[in-house]
Design a protein around this motif. Structure first.
Motif, PDB file in Angstrom:
ATOM      1  N   ASN A  60     -51.890   4.164   6.858  1.00 56.09           N
ATOM      2  CA  ASN A  60     -51.265   3.954   5.551  1.00 56.09           C
ATOM      3  C   ASN A  60     -51.820   2.724   4.849  1.00 56.09           C
ATOM      4  O   ASN A  60     -51.804   2.652   3.627  1.00 56.09           O
ATOM      5  CB  ASN A  60     -49.746   3.839   5.689  1.00 56.09           C
ATOM      6  N   ARG A  61     -52.318   1.750   5.632  1.00 57.90           N
ATOM      7  CA  ARG A  61     -52.919   0.553   5.060  1.00 57.90           C
ATOM      8  C   ARG A  61     -54.431   0.712   4.877  1.00 57.90           C
ATOM      9  O   ARG A  61     -55.103  -0.206   4.430  1.00 57.90           O
ATOM     10  CB  ARG A  61     -52.600  -0.657   5.930  1.00 57.90           C
ATOM     11  N   GLY A  62     -54.961   1.879   5.248  1.00 60.39           N
ATOM     12  CA  GLY A  62     -56.355   2.192   4.939  1.00 60.39           C
ATOM     13  C   GLY A  62     -57.368   1.902   6.026  1.00 60.39           C
ATOM     14  O   GLY A  62     -58.554   1.780   5.739  1.00 60.39           O
ATOM     15  N   PHE A  63     -56.948   1.811   7.284  1.00 60.37           N
ATOM     16  CA  PHE A  63     -57.922   1.599   8.355  1.00 60.37           C
ATOM     17  C   PHE A  63     -57.408   2.136   9.678  1.00 60.37           C
ATOM     18  O   PHE A  63     -56.237   2.476   9.824  1.00 60.37           O
ATOM     19  CB  PHE A  63     -58.275   0.115   8.499  1.00 60.37           C
ATOM     20  N   ILE A  64     -58.342   2.211  10.649  1.00 55.55           N
ATOM     21  CA  ILE A  64     -57.981   2.553  12.022  1.00 55.55           C
ATOM     22  C   ILE A  64     -58.892   1.767  12.956  1.00 55.55           C
ATOM     23  O   ILE A  64     -60.060   1.516  12.640  1.00 55.55           O
ATOM     24  CB  ILE A  64     -58.089   4.072  12.295  1.00 55.55           C
TER      25      ILE A  64
END
Length: 91
Positions: free
Chosen positions: A22-26
């Motif tokens: 949801n915050r744009g990374f993994i």
């Protein structure tokens, strides 16, 4: 899950990965290195080799190397800002 580590970490990863996605990374270490995830296998193998070379060539012992994959530059910038603000709040 195929082993005890997977039994422990997979439920946690479901929660954590949802939040980070949801915050744009993994973080790539949270993706299993299975045959169907070829890019993840390559990334994790490279990180393993970096760790090994740091230790053997430069005598720098690190517990592990890790990497994050970001959705875009905006997500990267937001996370850097969040991390910086967190560090500054501790000073």
């Amino acid at each position: 899950p195929q082993n005890k580590n997977q039994e422990i970490f997979w439920p946690q990863n479901l929660v954590n990965c949802s939040s980070t996605l949801n915050r744009g990374f993994i973080d790539t270490y949270k993706i299993p290195s299975y045959n169907q995830f070829i890019k993840t296998q390559k990334i994790n193998q490279s990180l393993y080799l970096i760790k090994e070379k740091l230790d053997k060539i430069y005598n720098i012992n690190v517990s592990r190397a890790s990497t994050r994959v970001y959705k875009n530059w905006k997500s990267f910038g937001c996370q850097i800002k969040l991390n910086t603000e967190h560090v500054l709040s501790k000073i």
